[in-house]
Design an enzyme around this catalytic site. Structure first.
Site, PDB file in Angstrom:
ATOM      1  N   ASP A 153      62.244  -8.404 139.821  1.00 61.40           N
ATOM      2  CA  ASP A 153      62.590  -7.487 138.738  1.00 61.40           C
ATOM      3  C   ASP A 153      61.409  -6.573 138.485  1.00 61.40           C
ATOM      4  OD1 ASP A 153      65.173  -8.187 138.110  1.00 61.40           O
ATOM      5  OD2 ASP A 153      64.507  -9.964 137.002  1.00 61.40           O
ATOM      6  N   ASP A 203      57.083   4.204 114.669  1.00 60.76           N
ATOM      7  CA  ASP A 203      57.863   3.734 115.830  1.00 60.76           C
ATOM      8  C   ASP A 203      57.222   2.456 116.366  1.00 60.76           C
ATOM      9  OD1 ASP A 203      59.214   3.360 118.139  1.00 60.76           O
ATOM     10  OD2 ASP A 203      58.872   5.366 118.965  1.00 60.76           O
ATOM     11  N   MET A 233      67.120  10.551 119.046  1.00 61.25           N
ATOM     12  CA  MET A 233      65.783  11.100 118.804  1.00 61.25           C
ATOM     13  C   MET A 233      65.181  10.284 117.675  1.00 61.25           C
ATOM     14  SD  MET A 233      66.280  15.206 118.807  1.00 61.25           S
ATOM     15  CE  MET A 233      67.385  15.134 117.436  1.00 61.25           C
ATOM     16  N   ASP A 250      66.241 -14.764 134.148  1.00 62.75           N
ATOM     17  CA  ASP A 250      66.209 -15.533 132.910  1.00 62.75           C
ATOM     18  C   ASP A 250      67.491 -15.429 132.107  1.00 62.75           C
ATOM     19  OD1 ASP A 250      65.856 -12.925 132.210  1.00 62.75           O
ATOM     20  OD2 ASP A 250      63.920 -13.192 131.221  1.00 62.75           O
TER      21      ASP A 250
END
Lengths: 587, 679
Positions: free
Chosen positions: B304, B341, B380, B515
């Site tokens: 991965d 954020d 956004m 997983d």
């Protein structure tokens, strides 16, 4: 050892290596059913045969069906030969009015020729009629070789095919091997031999008056005088060709390729040696081509050449040595004498060509001889024996040598393959427990029969030891060689052993039978199992089977697995004899 | 790596003591029969013992020599047993540590909303229990409610706590681990005795150990060789009698034992157990030895991208300005828009702004700003502060936003976007009051050293395929940077499955990690499926290995351990067979030189006399087993290289070494026993 001799030996192997590729390419074409230049002639014959015998050439066989077909074919043809031998007195082409062959010898001979051994417990010119030789024995020279090739091809298909249940069609492989390969080659080769003076006729034996009468001790122990000599005749050239090409080795005459009517000139001798190795070398190249890795074929061939070279060198060296018991005699090579050990060798061949012939005939399972191995020095005589003990995989018998070699390849890959950090795989096929099991069975049968019979024989003074001409370690060598030769389907005799007794005839028959068929069955089982497997694509992590290192490894495994088993027996035979000879004892 | 805690010294005295006792217990013929080579040695030892007793009673034979041979034959068997017991002992020590975690705990069973105290051993599948901070989780299960930090050091050795939460791929908890904070409700998924810990204990103890396919094949080879040498030795006596030099049973059995492959026969099972043990030391549990073997054979690794090839998340690496904008302006706007954020990407923008332009973090409250969170409709996020309206987002979202503000995207910005995408990055465009300021380059950061590791894997013939949900363009760029051989972009679980099946159809073996529950089918299909311990129960059940550290990169180590296991087997087999040459040269002249003194020519080691020669060979044969135990347990040295190079190296070391070492060893032993007047 002389420059002349070494050059002749080099010329021989160079010619073989030159012929290997064209021969191999042709074999590949034949057995993959591709176009060949012989199709216009052989094609119609084959089609006729298939129609008459109701064989569907497109039918594919599993390994079991392939094995059963092979066994049935061998059984029926062996019975046929037995019948001819037992009835030859009533059958045509018997100008000498030779009697019917007695049962033990007839059985021994029938099995001997069916198994490509061509062990001869008898003197052919005084035992077998022309019809028996041609119809009973020479046919087997073709068939047993064709069977060997078919089996080798089946094994190669097992490696090359992917997730397949079948290995081809036995009858088709047998037919193509005979009509496309053995028959045409034999015709050409017979003509070449005739050009050298090999006889080809149906005449009764000639009688010649001796220039000088010979005084001998007769069979009754009284002195007798001989004034005439019987000169045997017969259709020799036609039988001689396939005897060598099919690595059969059964001589038309008792003296085999030492007889001037079988092998008259150094040229015929060279051609005979070439024809022993021609098909085995070609098959090795074919192996590479058919599995899609030409280099692998050459790597296997290289291992064969290395072992051939070691044997030839040892034998040539040993035979070139002066006899230590004759230390007052000049035994050096010079313009007037060959030096070394010339006992039992033909003057027209000399030491180099006798040593080379002995090595070649035992590397392959041929068994033809142009000199008497019994008369070799102990170490020189050990070379032919060791060659057979290694399993006759050095070029080997037609087909048989290659499949024997492939079992060793599987062993080598299995033992050392783990060292690259993957479970062993051979050309993308995983080697798993079933394959190992069958390979071990294949490898077990060989020493079991040889050592078993030899051990029993040396313990029986009446049945076993009374046949010996020599005692001590040389006697042991003679007995060991007989069972080795029979089990290895070689057929050469060490001589010095009267094998035409009930014990030897029967026990050698059993040895020849098991040495061939009991080894073929596990071999085909491996092939069948390999064919079923997927092919793991090659990568940098794949065990390399095309490199010089692989050749070295393969050689090492053959020597260690082969030699270790027999080293104790050899110690008491030829090695002890060699050491005793240098201490002043002979046997 | 955190696995150092589990590493034990090779010869821990406690393990050695226990192994010595076990070695005796293993003499039982029922146990010995499983190992044909050593069984033959045991029968030989019994035979010589019986003969020795009769010697003793009748005062015949050479007592001192026969006694020594008999003793050393027994030692040969014992040393082989000891090797196996040592390997098992190391596993047992690990199991003991695990058992401590398995002690009985109290479970708080929830039945119809009522909490009841029961012993953990009474829990059954589908029971629901509540676990508070400080309590032990009573059994394997799945979190159905709550989030907690859990200390899993009892099974992983890793002291840093891990987060376990309901739903998603981090819901599985293991019995015997401790909740450090918060409360979780757990649905039990296994009955007592069948828990993960129970299976782990059984595995490391080797209780359920079954021979692997390759081990079985190798055993057949060894048994076959044993039979061949049995023929050779049995047939030798008639030849010896014929030659007038019959041998004693003691000498014949000595020869047999020296010839049969006792070295590898004695160490084979130890190698297998030690291979599993090495995995355990790397905090990986394999459900079968077969899986370890398969790991060595792997042709294709599916890795991965996120977490394996790249470090977890994208990071801001660069601010690229639009025409007429200064870098500081762009950095300032980018930082402001990201202050609230909390995503890793957002945080990395703040970090970059600080690193490059020295802009310190500011508090939103002080700024009197309003944060505009990311929403699925606008796609956004941004901030409203002091009349500045700052937004950041992907190209298409921002293009729409600008269109609404009757503005346009400058072509230079679009060119930058194109360049960044092509390089495998993700462009984020920053706007202020309807004007594009520039682009933030979010970059996948490839872990250090990955390229080298993939190069090594390639040299070993292993192909790596990167699995990612990214678009093909991005995926290609990262694949190029990381040096993987191939990639599967926009991968859905089914694509992964199809890829595995396609590879397997070509005869390749595939390894992967996973997983999530949706990884489970692929984990089951793969030849080596390594489930992360942090993953779901379904994933753990489907795979054939579990990585307790949940480190997907470990797949590469697992492959190395598999290869090392197989190489060790091959190396010792080759060594063992090569040894025979020297033993012949020791024993054969000793057997026959008495009658035929000329055979002393074969005594190339110049061993003192016949008895010292046979004895030296037998002693060497026994001691070499002990001498090679560390190699069997540790595995042969392994560096990634091509098969051809590995073969060359190992053939030289173990093939040629196997030929030479016994010549030296036997001679050395001969000197010692001669000096001690033992023969």
């Amino acid at each position: 050892m002389s420059l002349n001799g070494s050059l002749q030996i080099s010329l021989f192997i160079a010619t073989i290596l030159l012929l290997a590729k064209p021969m191999g390419t042709y074999l590949t074409h034949v057995f993959e059913g591709r176009k060949t230049f012989l199709d216009p002639v052989a094609g119609p014959c084959a089609r006729l045969l298939y129609r008459v015998t109701r064989i569907d050439p497109a039918h594919e066989m599993r390994w079991t069906e392939y094995a059963i077909s092979m066994l049935v074919f061998s059984g029926v043809t062996a019975l046929l030969t037995y019948g001819i031998e037992r009835l030859q007195h009533f059958l045509p082409l018997n100008p000498q009015h030779l009697a019917n062959v007695e049962p033990a010898l007839a059985l021994n001979t029938a099995i001997s020729f069916t198994t490509n051994t061509n062990w001869q417990s008898y003197s052919p010119e005084s035992t077998m009629s022309y019809l028996t030789q041609m119809l009973g024995l020479a046919t087997h020279n073709f068939w047993s070789a064709a069977v060997g090739m078919a089996l080798a091809v089946a094994f190669i298909r097992g490696i090359a095919r992917r997730e397949s249940k079948t290995l081809g069609n036995f009858w088709v492989d047998l037919t193509r091997g005979t009509l496309w390969v053995l028959l045409p080659l034999s015709i050409v080769f017979s003509l070449a031999l005739v050009s050298q003076g090999v006889v080809q006729n149906f005449k009764a034996y000639d009688t010649a008056t001796l220039v000088e009468a010979q005084k001998i001790t007769g069979a009754d122990g009284k002195p007798a005088t001989v004034t005439t000599q019987t000169i045997a005749q017969g259709p020799v050239a036609s039988q001689e060709a396939i005897k060598m090409l099919g690595t059969n080795g059964g001589g038309f005459f008792n003296a085999n390729s030492a007889h001037p009517f079988e092998n008259p000139t150094p040229v015929s001798n060279f051609l005979q040696m070439l024809s022993i190795f021609l098909l085995p070398a070609g098959l090795a190249v074919s192996l590479g081509q058919m599995v899609g890795s030409p280099k692998h074929g050459w790597a296997v061939l290289a291992a064969m050449v290395v072992l051939w070279f070691a044997g030839t060198l040892t034998c040539y060296w040993a035979e070139s040595q002066p006899n230590p018991l004759l230390h007052n005699v000049d035994q050096h090579v010079s313009l007037t004498q060959s030096g070394g050990n010339m006992e039992g060798k033909e003057v027209r061949f000399g030491i180099a060509n006798s040593a080379l012939f002995a090595t070649v005939t035992t590397d392959a399972s041929c068994g033809a001889v142009n000199s008497m191995h019994d008369s070799f020095t102990p170490l020189g005589g050990m070379v032919p024996m060791v060659n057979i003990l290694l399993g006759e995989v050095v070029f080997g018998g037609v087909g048989a040598g290659l499949y024997g070699m492939l079992v060793f390849v599987i062993m080598a890959v299995f033992i050392a393959g783990l060292m690259v950090g993957r479970t062993p795989e051979y050309l993308g096929k995983k080697i798993e427990s079933y394959d190992v099991q069958m390979s071990m069975l294949y490898l077990l049968i060989f020493p079991f029969i040889i050592l078993g019979f030899a051990a029993v024989t040396v313990l029986m003074p009446n049945l076993g030891l009374s046949s010996l001409a020599n005692h001590g370690p040389h006697g042991l060598s003679e007995i060991l060689y007989a069972y080795t030769s029979a089990t290895g389907n070689n057929g050469s005799a060490f001589a010095g052993l009267n094998a035409n007794t009930h014990w030897y005839n029967y026990s050698l028959t059993v040895a020849m039978f098991f040495g061939r068929f009991m080894m073929i069955i596990p071999m085909l089982a491996i092939a069948g199992n390999l064919a079923r497997k997927k092919i793991v694509p090659a990568s940098a992590g794949t065990f390399p089977v095309t490199t010089p290192l692989f050749t070295l490894l393969l050689t090492g495994v053959i020597v260690i697995v082969g030699a270790l088993t027999f080293f104790p027996a050899l110690t008491l035979g030829p090695i002890l004899e060699h050491l005793l000879l240098h201490a002043g004892h002979t046997f | 790596m955190s696995s150092h805690a589990n590493r034990r010294s090779l010869f821990d005295t406690k393990i050695v003591r226990r192994a010595s006792i076990d070695a005796l217990a293993k003499l039982s013929p029922r146990v010995m029969m499983k190992n044909p080579v050593m069984f033959v040695v045991e029968i030989g030892s019994i035979l010589t013992t019986v003969l020795l007793i009769s010697n003793f009673v009748t005062h015949s034979g050479h007592l001192s020599f026969n006694l020594q041979i008999t003793l050393w034959l027994w030692f040969t068997v014992l040393f082989a047993n000891f090797a196996e017991a040592m390997a098992e002992g190391r596993g047992k020590a690990q199991a003991d540590a695990l058992r401590l975690a398995k002690s009985e705990t109290t479970a708080y069973l929830v039945v119809n909303g009522v909490v009841k105290e029961v012993p953990s051993s009474q829990l059954r599948v589908d029971n629901v229990v509540r676990v508070n901070a400080g309590q032990m989780i009573p059994g394997d299960g799945e979190v159905i409610e709550g989030v907690a930090s859990v200390d899993e050091s009892a099974i992983t050795g890793e002291s840093a706590p891990v987060i376990r939460e309901a739903g998603g791929d981090r819901s599985a908890v293991t019995g015997g681990t401790r909740v450090l904070s918060d409360v979780i409700t757990v649905r039990i998924t296994s009955n007592p005795g069948e828990t993960f810990l129970d299976r782990m204990i059984a595995l490391v103890e080797g209780a359920e150990r079954q021979k692997t396919p390759n081990e079985i094949a190798l055993n057949i080879l060894l048994a076959g060789l044993t039979i061949i040498f049995l023929f050779a030795v049995v047939a030798l006596q008639p030849f010896a009698i014929y030659s007038g030099a019959p041998q004693t049973i003691f000498v014949l059995i000595s020869l047999l034992v020296c010839l049969i492959p006792t070295t590898i026969g004695g160490l084979l099972s130890a190698i297998g157990i030690a291979g599993m043990d090495r995995l355990v030391q790397h905090n990986v549990l394999a459900t079968s030895g077969r899986a370890v073997e398969a790991a060595g054979d792997v042709n294709t690794l599916l890795l991965d991208k996120t977490g394996t090839i790249t470090i977890g998340n994208r990071q801001a690496s660069e601010f690229v300005v639009a025409p007429g904008v200064t870098p500081e302006q762009l950095a300032d706007a980018a930082q402001l828009s990201s202050l609230s954020d909390e995503t890793p990407e957002g945080r990395s923008i703040v970090v970059l702004a600080k690193e490059k332009y020295n802009l310190r973090g500011r508090e939103l409250v002080q700024l009197n700003a309003e944060f505009v969170p990311f929403s699925a409709t606008t796609r956004m996020s941004g901030i409203e502060v002091d009349g500045r309206s700052i937004r950041k987002g992907a190209v298409d979202a921002i293009t729409n936003y600008l269109r609404e503000h009757k503005s346009q995207m400058p072509p230079e910005v679009l060119a930058t976007v194109e360049t960044i995408s092509r390089a495998g990055g993700t462009p984020l465009i920053v706007t202020e009051n309807g004007r594009a300021l520039g682009v933030i380059h979010l970059k996948d950061v490839v872990k250090g050293g990955m390229k080298e590791r993939f190069d090594q894997l390639r040299a070993m013939g292993i192909r790596t395929i990167m699995i990612t949900g990214d678009n093909p363009l991005t995926a290609a760029a990262i694949a190029r940077e990381a040096g993987v051989d191939d990639f599967l972009a926009e991968a859905k679980p089914k694509d992964k499955m199809d890829l595995i099946k396609r590879e397997q159809a070509d005869g390749k073996l595939v390894a992967m990690t996973g997983d999530g529950t949706n990884d489970a089918p692929a984990l089951a299909q793969a030849d080596v499926g390594v489930a992360m311990n942090s993953g779901t129960q379904a994933a753990k059940e489907a795979g054939n290995m579990v990585d307790l550290d949940s480190n997907p990169t470990k797949l590469i180590e697992i492959v190395a351990i598999g290869k090392q296991l197989l190489m060790t087997r091959g190396a010792l087999t080759t060594f063992s067979i090569s040894n025979d040459v020297a033993k012949y040269f020791a024993i054969l002249p000793a057997m026959f030189a008495g009658v035929f003194p000329v055979l002393n020519a074969l005594n190339i080691m110049h061993l003192h006399n016949a008895e010292s020669a046979v004895l030296s060979a037998v002693i060497f044969n026994a001691l070499i087993i002990v001498g090679l135990i560390p190699l069997a347990l540790r595995g042969v040295g392994y560096r990634p290289m091509s098969a051809a190079a590995l073969l060359r190296r190992n053939l030289l070391v173990y093939g040629a070494g196997g030929l030479i070492v016994p010549f030296i060893g036997i001679k050395f032993i001969d000197i010692i026993i001669t000096a001690l007047h033992l023969a």
